[in-house]
Motif scaffolding. Structure first.
Motif, PDB file in Angstrom:
ATOM      1  N   VAL A 198      64.968  39.236  43.791  1.00 46.18           N
ATOM      2  CA  VAL A 198      64.752  39.841  45.200  1.00 46.18           C
ATOM      3  C   VAL A 198      65.555  41.054  45.598  1.00 46.18           C
ATOM      4  O   VAL A 198      64.931  42.072  46.217  1.00 46.18           O
ATOM      5  CB  VAL A 198      64.872  38.524  46.306  1.00 46.18           C
ATOM      6  CG1 VAL A 198      64.941  39.235  47.571  1.00 46.18           C
ATOM      7  CG2 VAL A 198      63.937  37.595  46.099  1.00 46.18           C
ATOM      8  N   LEU A 199      66.808  41.152  45.279  1.00 51.23           N
ATOM      9  CA  LEU A 199      67.839  41.964  45.548  1.00 51.23           C
ATOM     10  C   LEU A 199      67.209  43.511  44.834  1.00 51.23           C
ATOM     11  O   LEU A 199      67.139  44.587  45.220  1.00 51.23           O
ATOM     12  CB  LEU A 199      69.004  41.921  45.017  1.00 51.23           C
ATOM     13  CG  LEU A 199      70.142  42.696  45.447  1.00 51.23           C
ATOM     14  CD1 LEU A 199      70.250  43.392  46.914  1.00 51.23           C
ATOM     15  CD2 LEU A 199      71.441  42.496  45.066  1.00 51.23           C
ATOM     16  N   ALA A 200      67.047  43.133  43.426  1.00 57.13           N
ATOM     17  CA  ALA A 200      66.318  44.275  42.687  1.00 57.13           C
ATOM     18  C   ALA A 200      65.095  44.596  43.185  1.00 57.13           C
ATOM     19  O   ALA A 200      64.822  46.230  43.290  1.00 57.13           O
ATOM     20  CB  ALA A 200      66.067  43.879  41.228  1.00 57.13           C
ATOM     21  N   LEU A 201      64.175  43.710  44.042  1.00 56.86           N
ATOM     22  CA  LEU A 201      62.889  44.225  44.269  1.00 56.86           C
ATOM     23  C   LEU A 201      63.190  45.495  45.416  1.00 56.86           C
ATOM     24  O   LEU A 201      62.576  46.311  45.693  1.00 56.86           O
ATOM     25  CB  LEU A 201      62.223  43.425  44.935  1.00 56.86           C
ATOM     26  CG  LEU A 201      60.803  43.534  45.469  1.00 56.86           C
ATOM     27  CD1 LEU A 201      59.927  44.326  44.379  1.00 56.86           C
ATOM     28  CD2 LEU A 201      60.154  42.175  45.767  1.00 56.86           C
ATOM     29  N   PHE A 202      64.097  45.001  46.504  1.00 57.34           N
ATOM     30  CA  PHE A 202      64.465  45.673  47.701  1.00 57.34           C
ATOM     31  C   PHE A 202      65.135  46.958  47.356  1.00 57.34           C
ATOM     32  O   PHE A 202      64.858  48.128  48.068  1.00 57.34           O
ATOM     33  CB  PHE A 202      65.074  44.906  48.468  1.00 57.34           C
ATOM     34  CG  PHE A 202      64.045  43.871  49.547  1.00 57.34           C
ATOM     35  CD1 PHE A 202      63.411  44.206  50.520  1.00 57.34           C
ATOM     36  CD2 PHE A 202      64.197  42.523  49.099  1.00 57.34           C
ATOM     37  CE1 PHE A 202      62.592  43.503  51.237  1.00 57.34           C
ATOM     38  CE2 PHE A 202      63.496  41.550  49.838  1.00 57.34           C
ATOM     39  CZ  PHE A 202      62.664  42.152  50.902  1.00 57.34           C
ATOM     40  N   VAL A 203      66.112  47.019  46.514  1.00 53.60           N
ATOM     41  CA  VAL A 203      66.680  48.191  45.938  1.00 53.60           C
ATOM     42  C   VAL A 203      65.612  49.162  45.354  1.00 53.60           C
ATOM     43  O   VAL A 203      65.539  50.336  45.642  1.00 53.60           O
ATOM     44  CB  VAL A 203      67.878  47.866  44.606  1.00 53.60           C
ATOM     45  CG1 VAL A 203      68.371  49.101  44.164  1.00 53.60           C
ATOM     46  CG2 VAL A 203      68.848  47.180  45.391  1.00 53.60           C
ATOM     47  N   ALA A 204      64.689  48.810  44.546  1.00 59.67           N
ATOM     48  CA  ALA A 204      63.508  49.534  44.165  1.00 59.67           C
ATOM     49  C   ALA A 204      62.647  50.141  44.991  1.00 59.67           C
ATOM     50  O   ALA A 204      62.279  51.305  45.396  1.00 59.67           O
ATOM     51  CB  ALA A 204      62.522  48.890  43.384  1.00 59.67           C
ATOM     52  N   VAL A 205      62.390  49.698  46.341  1.00 59.80           N
ATOM     53  CA  VAL A 205      61.807  49.967  47.526  1.00 59.80           C
ATOM     54  C   VAL A 205      62.438  51.043  47.841  1.00 59.80           C
ATOM     55  O   VAL A 205      61.845  52.002  48.638  1.00 59.80           O
ATOM     56  CB  VAL A 205      61.660  48.796  48.648  1.00 59.80           C
ATOM     57  CG1 VAL A 205      61.195  49.365  49.871  1.00 59.80           C
ATOM     58  CG2 VAL A 205      60.580  47.871  48.001  1.00 59.80           C
ATOM     59  N   ILE A 206      63.957  50.869  48.110  1.00 56.44           N
ATOM     60  CA  ILE A 206      64.791  52.186  48.558  1.00 56.44           C
ATOM     61  C   ILE A 206      64.611  53.269  47.842  1.00 56.44           C
ATOM     62  O   ILE A 206      64.633  54.310  48.412  1.00 56.44           O
ATOM     63  CB  ILE A 206      66.248  51.665  48.778  1.00 56.44           C
ATOM     64  CG1 ILE A 206      66.044  50.283  50.027  1.00 56.44           C
ATOM     65  CG2 ILE A 206      67.162  52.669  49.458  1.00 56.44           C
ATOM     66  CD1 ILE A 206      67.560  49.664  49.917  1.00 56.44           C
ATOM     67  N   LEU A 207      64.763  53.011  46.666  1.00 55.96           N
ATOM     68  CA  LEU A 207      64.794  54.048  45.742  1.00 55.96           C
ATOM     69  C   LEU A 207      63.407  54.827  45.285  1.00 55.96           C
ATOM     70  O   LEU A 207      63.400  56.114  44.954  1.00 55.96           O
ATOM     71  CB  LEU A 207      65.679  53.485  44.324  1.00 55.96           C
ATOM     72  CG  LEU A 207      66.846  52.978  44.322  1.00 55.96           C
ATOM     73  CD1 LEU A 207      67.274  52.801  42.881  1.00 55.96           C
ATOM     74  CD2 LEU A 207      67.824  54.105  44.892  1.00 55.96           C
ATOM     75  N   ASN A 208      62.399  54.105  45.492  1.00 56.74           N
ATOM     76  CA  ASN A 208      61.208  54.727  45.291  1.00 56.74           C
ATOM     77  C   ASN A 208      60.682  55.975  46.007  1.00 56.74           C
ATOM     78  O   ASN A 208      60.382  57.041  45.530  1.00 56.74           O
ATOM     79  CB  ASN A 208      59.979  53.791  45.490  1.00 56.74           C
ATOM     80  CG  ASN A 208      58.683  54.293  44.841  1.00 56.74           C
ATOM     81  OD1 ASN A 208      58.553  54.177  43.919  1.00 56.74           O
ATOM     82  ND2 ASN A 208      57.603  54.178  45.768  1.00 56.74           N
ATOM     83  N   PRO A 209      61.100  56.042  47.361  1.00 51.54           N
ATOM     84  CA  PRO A 209      60.921  57.344  47.936  1.00 51.54           C
ATOM     85  C   PRO A 209      61.708  58.613  47.358  1.00 51.54           C
ATOM     86  O   PRO A 209      61.159  59.413  47.158  1.00 51.54           O
ATOM     87  CB  PRO A 209      61.363  56.905  49.364  1.00 51.54           C
ATOM     88  CG  PRO A 209      61.093  55.633  49.410  1.00 51.54           C
ATOM     89  CD  PRO A 209      61.608  55.073  48.376  1.00 51.54           C
ATOM     90  N   VAL A 210      62.944  58.275  46.797  1.00 51.23           N
ATOM     91  CA  VAL A 210      63.773  59.253  46.334  1.00 51.23           C
ATOM     92  C   VAL A 210      63.092  59.711  45.079  1.00 51.23           C
ATOM     93  O   VAL A 210      62.992  60.960  44.521  1.00 51.23           O
ATOM     94  CB  VAL A 210      65.311  58.699  46.019  1.00 51.23           C
ATOM     95  CG1 VAL A 210      65.822  59.885  45.313  1.00 51.23           C
ATOM     96  CG2 VAL A 210      65.749  58.239  47.230  1.00 51.23           C
ATOM     97  N   VAL A 211      62.529  58.755  44.171  1.00 51.25           N
ATOM     98  CA  VAL A 211      61.702  59.052  42.957  1.00 51.25           C
ATOM     99  C   VAL A 211      60.519  59.861  43.246  1.00 51.25           C
ATOM    100  O   VAL A 211      60.462  60.893  42.399  1.00 51.25           O
ATOM    101  CB  VAL A 211      61.438  57.899  42.088  1.00 51.25           C
ATOM    102  CG1 VAL A 211      60.666  58.151  40.798  1.00 51.25           C
ATOM    103  CG2 VAL A 211      62.730  56.952  41.770  1.00 51.25           C
ATOM    104  N   SER A 212      59.789  59.609  44.230  1.00 49.94           N
ATOM    105  CA  SER A 212      58.505  60.133  44.568  1.00 49.94           C
ATOM    106  C   SER A 212      59.028  61.782  44.778  1.00 49.94           C
ATOM    107  O   SER A 212      58.331  62.841  44.524  1.00 49.94           O
ATOM    108  CB  SER A 212      58.177  59.486  45.725  1.00 49.94           C
ATOM    109  OG  SER A 212      57.426  58.212  45.453  1.00 49.94           O
ATOM    110  N   LEU A 213      59.950  62.024  45.720  1.00 47.33           N
ATOM    111  CA  LEU A 213      60.542  63.034  45.889  1.00 47.33           C
ATOM    112  C   LEU A 213      60.806  64.017  44.856  1.00 47.33           C
ATOM    113  O   LEU A 213      60.495  65.119  44.730  1.00 47.33           O
ATOM    114  CB  LEU A 213      61.579  63.142  46.847  1.00 47.33           C
ATOM    115  CG  LEU A 213      62.329  64.428  47.522  1.00 47.33           C
ATOM    116  CD1 LEU A 213      61.437  65.219  48.241  1.00 47.33           C
ATOM    117  CD2 LEU A 213      63.616  64.219  48.220  1.00 47.33           C
TER     118      LEU A 213
END
Length: 345
Positions: A38-53
């Motif tokens: 669950v923690l990894a999932l929410f970290v991925a949610v936070i980082l995904n916009p940065v990856v998209s940028l």
């Protein structure tokens, strides 16, 4: 014919409640396995916009993920090294606080006697055991030494999650009987959680930096530790900022006196008022769609179910549950009870 219908509805309710209890009991038992995911999932949610940028500036997704995770690993190593040094120093100073407590407690004793509370400073000091605090710090240092392995596994899971993001919509559509409605609900939940987590992370980071800077200006020892604590606990709604203020206020009260402690209290009140009550609601924009009571109850519930990580993620987890309930006819009434009627829809 009314009685059989009522009996059937009651039976369905009992079966659903029984299934819910079984599911929650399973999650509770398997918390050690579920919490890192669950923690990894929410970290991925936070980082995904940065990856998209980074993708928008022509950096391949795989390379963007590697660069971002490498930067996080380097930052984590530096933070853990500095934090370990600070905690070692804190552990060395703990035996001093028992004798240092006599002065601030003696200054409080007349105030308490004026309001009818009879307190003996000598008796109170007898109950203070520095060995308990030493044990706590030792346990923290032990966990800190093992943290790098956990962080590595966590980030490895995040990397695979981020790599899977482009293929995820197609896979989810194959599992749904009504792909359009299902994907719309998932996108809505993802947008709400991303909006909350990204902005909450930014606000928590600024809060931690401000607390660190202000405590450093006041010459409070271990200001970095208290700033890091303010950053982490700011994710916990309602009570996080209060919990973050207790250790530094207690430290200043013991080593610097009552008036300096009151100054630190005023500092935390000002930071909480500025960021928690003024900037955060304005930056967040639209409401969370959850009532204040539900936010507090969800903090207790998810904390019981998943531990400290559940408390940190109580709001986004409740948002997901609410949106999931809205997708079924029977769950809409429960979702309405969870919502905030003052939020414009």
């Amino acid at each position: 014919m009314a009685k059989p219908i009522i009996t059937l509805n009651a039976l369905k309710l009992v079966i659903m409640l029984g299934m819910l209890v079984i599911v929650l009991a399973g999650i509770k038992v398997a918390a050690d396995l579920i919490v890192p995911f669950v923690l990894a999932l929410f970290v991925a949610v936070i980082l995904n916009p940065v990856v998209s940028l980074l993708e928008r500036i022509r950096i391949p997704r795989a390379l963007a993920i590697v660069l971002l995770v490498s930067a996080i690993v380097m930052l984590a190593v530096l933070l853990l090294a500095y934090l370990g040094t600070s905690l070692n120093e804190l552990a060395r100073t703990l035996p001093q606080y028992r004798s240092s407590l006599i002065a601030p407690l003696s200054s409080l004793e007349p105030w308490l006697q004026r309001v009818g509370i009879q307190v003996s400073v000598e008796e109170v000091v007898k109950y203070i055991d520095p060995n308990a605090a030493m044990t706590l710090i030792t346990n923290l240092l032990t966990r800190l030494s093992n943290a790098m392995t956990s962080i590595f596994l966590l980030l490895l899971t995040v990397v695979f999650m981020l790599l899977e993001v482009p293929q995820l919509p197609t896979k989810l559509q194959q599992l749904m009987s009504r792909p359009a409605e299902g994907m719309a609900a998932i996108q809505r939940a993802l947008d709400s959680v991303t909006h909350y987590l990204v902005l909450k992370t930014a606000i928590s980071l600024v809060t931690g930096l401000v607390v660190w800077g202000m405590l450093s200006l006041l010459s409070v020892r271990f200001a970095f530790v208290w700033g890091l604590l303010a950053f982490a606990l700011n994710y916990i709604p309602n009570i996080g900022s209060v919990l973050a203020a207790i250790p530094p206020v207690a430290q200043v009260l013991v080593f610097s006196g009552l008036y300096d402690a009151l100054l630190v209290v005023l500092l935390y009140l000002a930071v909480n008022m500025l960021f928690g009550n003024i900037l955060e609601p304005r930056i967040m924009g639209r409401g969370l769609g959850l009532s204040t009571l539900v936010v507090f109850v969800s903090l207790i519930f998810w904390g019981w179910l998943l531990g400290p990580v559940g408390m940190l993620l109580s709001v986004p987890l409740t948002i997901i549950v609410k949106i999931a309930l809205e997708q079924s006819q029977g769950g809409r009434s429960i979702a309405f009870l969870l919502g905030d009627v003052s939020v414009k829809r």
